[in-house]
Design a protein around this motif. Structure first.
Motif, PDB file in Angstrom:
ATOM      1  N   GLY A 157      19.214  44.504  32.534  1.00 42.72           N
ATOM      2  CA  GLY A 157      19.277  44.307  31.082  1.00 42.72           C
ATOM      3  C   GLY A 157      20.462  43.405  30.762  1.00 42.72           C
ATOM      4  O   GLY A 157      21.429  43.313  31.534  1.00 42.72           O
ATOM      5  N   SER A 158      20.388  42.719  29.607  1.00 42.19           N
ATOM      6  CA  SER A 158      21.513  41.847  29.252  1.00 42.19           C
ATOM      7  C   SER A 158      22.748  42.668  28.925  1.00 42.19           C
ATOM      8  O   SER A 158      23.870  42.166  28.982  1.00 42.19           O
ATOM      9  CB  SER A 158      21.134  40.917  28.099  1.00 42.19           C
ATOM     10  OG  SER A 158      20.675  41.643  27.003  1.00 42.19           O
ATOM     11  N   ILE A 162      26.910  41.989  29.659  1.00 43.30           N
ATOM     12  CA  ILE A 162      28.034  42.102  28.711  1.00 43.30           C
ATOM     13  C   ILE A 162      29.178  42.872  29.385  1.00 43.30           C
ATOM     14  O   ILE A 162      30.347  42.494  29.316  1.00 43.30           O
ATOM     15  CB  ILE A 162      27.558  42.803  27.412  1.00 43.30           C
ATOM     16  CG1 ILE A 162      26.530  41.927  26.697  1.00 43.30           C
ATOM     17  CG2 ILE A 162      28.736  43.135  26.504  1.00 43.30           C
ATOM     18  CD1 ILE A 162      25.755  42.629  25.586  1.00 43.30           C
ATOM     19  N   PHE A 183      25.862  43.896  17.374  1.00 45.18           N
ATOM     20  CA  PHE A 183      25.569  44.810  18.475  1.00 45.18           C
ATOM     21  C   PHE A 183      26.874  45.411  19.025  1.00 45.18           C
ATOM     22  O   PHE A 183      27.830  44.666  19.295  1.00 45.18           O
ATOM     23  CB  PHE A 183      24.839  43.997  19.553  1.00 45.18           C
ATOM     24  CG  PHE A 183      24.317  44.774  20.712  1.00 45.18           C
ATOM     25  CD1 PHE A 183      23.542  45.910  20.532  1.00 45.18           C
ATOM     26  CD2 PHE A 183      24.579  44.355  22.009  1.00 45.18           C
ATOM     27  CE1 PHE A 183      23.039  46.607  21.613  1.00 45.18           C
ATOM     28  CE2 PHE A 183      24.071  45.037  23.098  1.00 45.18           C
ATOM     29  CZ  PHE A 183      23.306  46.176  22.902  1.00 45.18           C
ATOM     30  N   TYR A 186      29.417  44.766  22.816  1.00 36.60           N
ATOM     31  CA  TYR A 186      30.470  43.791  23.129  1.00 36.60           C
ATOM     32  C   TYR A 186      31.836  44.492  23.015  1.00 36.60           C
ATOM     33  O   TYR A 186      32.670  44.394  23.909  1.00 36.60           O
ATOM     34  CB  TYR A 186      30.452  42.598  22.168  1.00 36.60           C
ATOM     35  CG  TYR A 186      29.091  41.998  21.892  1.00 36.60           C
ATOM     36  CD1 TYR A 186      28.254  41.625  22.943  1.00 36.60           C
ATOM     37  CD2 TYR A 186      28.632  41.797  20.589  1.00 36.60           C
ATOM     38  CE1 TYR A 186      27.011  41.066  22.689  1.00 36.60           C
ATOM     39  CE2 TYR A 186      27.399  41.242  20.330  1.00 36.60           C
ATOM     40  CZ  TYR A 186      26.588  40.895  21.377  1.00 36.60           C
ATOM     41  OH  TYR A 186      25.359  40.353  21.132  1.00 36.60           O
ATOM     42  N   CYS A 230      26.154  36.634  18.679  1.00 35.52           N
ATOM     43  CA  CYS A 230      24.784  37.121  18.854  1.00 35.52           C
ATOM     44  C   CYS A 230      23.882  36.213  18.012  1.00 35.52           C
ATOM     45  O   CYS A 230      24.061  36.121  16.803  1.00 35.52           O
ATOM     46  CB  CYS A 230      24.726  38.567  18.360  1.00 35.52           C
ATOM     47  SG  CYS A 230      23.163  39.364  18.636  1.00 35.52           S
ATOM     48  N   ASN A 234      21.987  40.553  15.613  1.00 34.58           N
ATOM     49  CA  ASN A 234      21.488  41.904  15.358  1.00 34.58           C
ATOM     50  C   ASN A 234      22.591  42.628  14.602  1.00 34.58           C
ATOM     51  O   ASN A 234      23.705  42.706  15.124  1.00 34.58           O
ATOM     52  CB  ASN A 234      21.211  42.605  16.700  1.00 34.58           C
ATOM     53  CG  ASN A 234      20.798  44.045  16.537  1.00 34.58           C
ATOM     54  OD1 ASN A 234      20.493  44.490  15.443  1.00 34.58           O
ATOM     55  ND2 ASN A 234      20.804  44.790  17.632  1.00 34.58           N
ATOM     56  N   ASP A 260      24.599  35.537  22.886  1.00 36.23           N
ATOM     57  CA  ASP A 260      23.583  36.540  23.224  1.00 36.23           C
ATOM     58  C   ASP A 260      22.274  36.153  22.533  1.00 36.23           C
ATOM     59  O   ASP A 260      22.161  36.226  21.311  1.00 36.23           O
ATOM     60  CB  ASP A 260      24.082  37.910  22.748  1.00 36.23           C
ATOM     61  CG  ASP A 260      23.115  39.036  23.099  1.00 36.23           C
ATOM     62  OD1 ASP A 260      21.957  38.744  23.461  1.00 36.23           O
ATOM     63  OD2 ASP A 260      23.525  40.202  23.003  1.00 36.23           O
ATOM     64  N   ALA A 262      19.228  37.543  22.947  1.00 37.87           N
ATOM     65  CA  ALA A 262      18.211  38.577  23.193  1.00 37.87           C
ATOM     66  C   ALA A 262      16.976  38.386  22.309  1.00 37.87           C
ATOM     67  O   ALA A 262      15.852  38.654  22.726  1.00 37.87           O
ATOM     68  CB  ALA A 262      18.812  39.960  22.981  1.00 37.87           C
ATOM     69  N   TYR A 263      17.194  37.924  21.067  1.00 39.17           N
ATOM     70  CA  TYR A 263      16.069  37.823  20.118  1.00 39.17           C
ATOM     71  C   TYR A 263      15.625  36.379  19.866  1.00 39.17           C
ATOM     72  O   TYR A 263      14.775  36.135  19.015  1.00 39.17           O
ATOM     73  CB  TYR A 263      16.447  38.506  18.795  1.00 39.17           C
ATOM     74  CG  TYR A 263      16.758  39.969  19.006  1.00 39.17           C
ATOM     75  CD1 TYR A 263      15.739  40.883  19.267  1.00 39.17           C
ATOM     76  CD2 TYR A 263      18.073  40.434  19.010  1.00 39.17           C
ATOM     77  CE1 TYR A 263      16.013  42.214  19.513  1.00 39.17           C
ATOM     78  CE2 TYR A 263      18.354  41.767  19.248  1.00 39.17           C
ATOM     79  CZ  TYR A 263      17.313  42.653  19.501  1.00 39.17           C
ATOM     80  OH  TYR A 263      17.591  43.974  19.749  1.00 39.17           O
ATOM     81  N   SER A 287      17.476  38.353  27.503  1.00 45.80           N
ATOM     82  CA  SER A 287      16.941  39.675  27.827  1.00 45.80           C
ATOM     83  C   SER A 287      15.433  39.553  27.998  1.00 45.80           C
ATOM     84  O   SER A 287      14.792  38.820  27.252  1.00 45.80           O
ATOM     85  CB  SER A 287      17.250  40.633  26.675  1.00 45.80           C
ATOM     86  OG  SER A 287      16.546  41.829  26.848  1.00 45.80           O
ATOM     87  N   THR A 289      13.792  42.387  27.906  1.00 48.39           N
ATOM     88  CA  THR A 289      13.354  43.700  27.419  1.00 48.39           C
ATOM     89  C   THR A 289      12.762  43.626  26.016  1.00 48.39           C
ATOM     90  O   THR A 289      12.121  44.570  25.567  1.00 48.39           O
ATOM     91  CB  THR A 289      14.519  44.715  27.435  1.00 48.39           C
ATOM     92  OG1 THR A 289      15.462  44.369  26.429  1.00 48.39           O
ATOM     93  CG2 THR A 289      15.188  44.760  28.790  1.00 48.39           C
ATOM     94  N   ARG A 298      14.457  47.566  32.290  1.00 43.56           N
ATOM     95  CA  ARG A 298      15.789  46.969  32.257  1.00 43.56           C
ATOM     96  C   ARG A 298      15.850  45.648  33.015  1.00 43.56           C
ATOM     97  O   ARG A 298      15.902  45.622  34.243  1.00 43.56           O
ATOM     98  CB  ARG A 298      16.875  47.933  32.834  1.00 43.56           C
ATOM     99  CG  ARG A 298      16.766  49.371  32.436  1.00 43.56           C
ATOM    100  CD  ARG A 298      16.928  49.574  30.948  1.00 43.56           C
ATOM    101  NE  ARG A 298      18.147  48.978  30.466  1.00 43.56           N
ATOM    102  CZ  ARG A 298      18.178  48.089  29.458  1.00 43.56           C
ATOM    103  NH1 ARG A 298      17.071  47.731  28.824  1.00 43.56           N
ATOM    104  NH2 ARG A 298      19.315  47.582  29.072  1.00 43.56           N
ATOM    105  N   LEU A 299      15.861  44.571  32.314  1.00 38.34           N
ATOM    106  CA  LEU A 299      15.932  43.263  32.958  1.00 38.34           C
ATOM    107  C   LEU A 299      16.520  42.229  31.995  1.00 38.34           C
ATOM    108  O   LEU A 299      16.099  42.132  30.839  1.00 38.34           O
ATOM    109  CB  LEU A 299      14.529  42.837  33.398  1.00 38.34           C
ATOM    110  CG  LEU A 299      14.417  41.688  34.389  1.00 38.34           C
ATOM    111  CD1 LEU A 299      15.198  41.951  35.659  1.00 38.34           C
ATOM    112  CD2 LEU A 299      12.943  41.442  34.751  1.00 38.34           C
TER     113      LEU A 299
HETATM  114  C1  PLP Z   1      21.816  41.796  20.464  1.00 33.60           C
HETATM  115  C2  PLP Z   1      21.477  42.594  21.661  1.00 33.60           C
HETATM  116  N1  PLP Z   1      21.882  42.169  22.855  1.00 33.60           N
HETATM  117  C3  PLP Z   1      21.586  42.842  23.968  1.00 33.60           C
HETATM  118  C4  PLP Z   1      20.885  44.017  23.912  1.00 33.60           C
HETATM  119  C5  PLP Z   1      20.604  44.737  25.180  1.00 33.60           C
HETATM  120  O1  PLP Z   1      19.425  44.303  25.689  1.00 33.60           O
HETATM  121  P1  PLP Z   1      18.937  44.711  27.131  1.00 33.60           P
HETATM  122  O2  PLP Z   1      17.818  45.665  26.930  1.00 33.60           O
HETATM  123  O3  PLP Z   1      18.512  43.422  27.760  1.00 33.60           O
HETATM  124  O4  PLP Z   1      20.083  45.334  27.838  1.00 33.60           O
HETATM  125  C6  PLP Z   1      20.437  44.512  22.696  1.00 33.60           C
HETATM  126  C7  PLP Z   1      19.689  45.767  22.620  1.00 33.60           C
HETATM  127  O5  PLP Z   1      19.362  46.292  21.619  1.00 33.60           O
HETATM  128  C8  PLP Z   1      20.748  43.775  21.538  1.00 33.60           C
HETATM  129  O6  PLP Z   1      20.369  44.196  20.328  1.00 33.60           O
END
Ligand code: PLP
Length: 441
Positions: A157-158, A162, A183, A186, A230, A234, A260, A262-263, A287, A289, A298-299
């Motif tokens: 997972g990312s 972190i 998030f 961090y 981010c 988020n 980051d 992720a989204y 991410s 995920t 978890r990746l």
């Molecule tokens: C902004 C952000 N980064 C990273 C993550 C963690 O993601 P991962 O499931 O890849 O660990 C999340 C999880 O909610 C997130 O909201």
């Protein structure tokens, strides 16, 4: 000191004394022997009498008389990070099974994992150790991103990345900057490494726009080792421009700029961030995920200069990416059509939710991501009201936003259930101060 004086366990002390080296026990004077034993125990257990370590480690004892070994002081002081999904216990208290509620508190592909990934998982054998370097998966990611394998690191997972970043780059007392509200991992990772967090906070009044001038000033002032951005953020859904991030990285060559993403796969037609990795102080976190819905497996991966990747690799726990995650990741990456359909669904759901909730006089903030923020006046009350209708949303109080809930975008059909629940619960009357969607960047 948890010894006989303050309720420590006498039996435990006696047992320890019996294990002292033989030469200790031949001292003639019993009082000298006793003093020596106590001093010896203090030195071995507590770093010596009167030291900070001695008072911290051994001060507390449970009423049962058992010694409690305290963690490092800054770890002891950490507050847990709240991630907001609903627990089985809370569901049971409300008389729901998990399959009876729709969970809008998670932000992943509304179509779930690709059928190809599911089939690959079902066929997987996993009695052997995973390839510690995830060679095939790393190679595939490097090839897709047009980068060398030495610029890619795969992780559990990312969020693991972190933590690795904080472990590898933050010395005790050093600073990192976050752009809040954001998030929580961090800050937690930096604090666990003994670092200090400085937050530049975006505000609802400015529609959570990121102020890069202020971030640069803060990072310079605090000599930040890392600046976490981010993007999209988020929980606000605000997307910073690649040009602003690049300019920041050029102005702060002494800081790692961790972006980051992720989204990011859910952003409509984003400008590629890949050219950023030409800069030695940029780290892109990805991410699998969210877009590939592999949250339970978890990746994640990072793209960065090879020197940064090497440093992260040095502090990475062994075998952290399990066999099934590696296999599922490869299969998921191969099913681009599934990802495209998931993105399309999110795009439709975003438009629908924004329009339908605005029509209910709820304030919906614009979002580039696969979730939206709603200003509901009282997040706790709104969450409880929706839960009674089988709808789970994210109360954003732990982000410092007690007026807001975050709603993950699911299929349009599921979003219709959300809108119906908002209407039935009369969410608008809980206290939204304004009506209609607000325009934003
Ligand atoms: C902004 C952000 N980064 C990273 C993550 C963690 O993601 P991962 O499931 O890849 O660990 C999340 C999880 O909610 C997130 O909201």
């Amino acid at each position: 000191m948890a010894d006989e004086r303050d309720g420590g366990c006498a039996r435990h002390s006696a047992r320890k004394a019996r294990t002292l080296p033989a030469w200790r026990s031949v001292t003639a004077d019993p009082r000298t022997r006793h003093r020596r034993r106590r001093a010896d125990r203090r030195t071995r257990t507590c770093g010596g009498p009167g030291t900070a370590a001695s008072s911290r480690l051994c001060r507390t004892s449970k009423p049962s008389g058992r010694r409690v070994i305290r963690p490092r002081a800054h770890v002891d002081a950490l507050a847990p990070v709240y991630h907001g999904s609903i627990s089985d216990a809370e569901l049971a208290g409300l008389g729901f099974r998990r399959d009876q509620v729709i969970d809008f508190s998670v932000n992943s592909n509304p179509l779930g994992p690709s059928p190809a990934a599911i089939a690959a998982v079902q066929a997987a054998t996993w009695s052997h150790y995973p390839d510690d370097r995830a060679t095939v998966l790393r190679g595939e990611l490097a090839c897709r991103e047009g980068r060398g394998v030495e610029q890619v690191i795969v992780a559990n997972g990312s969020s693991e990345l972190i933590w690795l970043l904080a472990t590898a780059f933050i010395d005790p007392g050093q600073s990192a900057v976050v752009v809040g509200p954001t998030f929580g991992e961090y800050a937690r990772a930096v604090r666990i490494a003994g670092g200090v967090i400085h937050e530049h906070r975006a505000t609802p009044e400015d529609q959570f726009t990121v102020d890069f001038v202020a971030i640069e000033a803060l990072a310079r002032d605090r000599r930040a080792r890392i600046v976490f951005i981010c993007n999209p953020n988020n929980p606000t859904g605000v997307l910073a421009s690649i040009a602003d991030i690049e300019a920041l990285a050029l102005k702060l060559p002494e800081s790692l700029i961790v972006v980051d993403e992720a989204y990011r796969p859910f952003v409509d037609e984003p400008r590629s961030s890949l050219p950023l990795t030409e800069l030695d102080n940029i780290v892109l976190l990805r991410s699998l995920t969210k877009d590939y819905a592999l949250a339970g497996l978890r990746l994640g991966y990072a793209l960065a200069a090879s020197a940064v990747v090497d440093a992260l690799d040095k502090v990475r726990p062994p075998w952290s990416v399990n066999v099934i995650a590696q296999i599922a990741g490869l299969a998921a990456l191969g099913d681009e059509e599934h990802l495209r359909r998931g993105r399309d669904e999110v795009r439709r759901a975003r438009a629908y939710v924004t329009e339908a909730l605005s029509a209910l006089e709820l304030r919906v903030l614009p979002s580039a991501a696969n979730y939206v923020l709603l200003d509901v006046g009282d997040a706790g009350m709104a969450r409880s009201a929706l839960l009674r209708h089988g709808i789970v949303v994210r109360d954003c109080t732990s982000f410092g936003l007690p007026n807001f809930i975050r709603v993950g975008l699911r299929t349009v059909q599921e979003c219709e259930r959300l809108v119906a629940a908002c209407e039935a619960a009369d969410l608008a009357s809980i206290g939204a101060p304004q009506c209609g969607a607000v325009s934003g960047p």
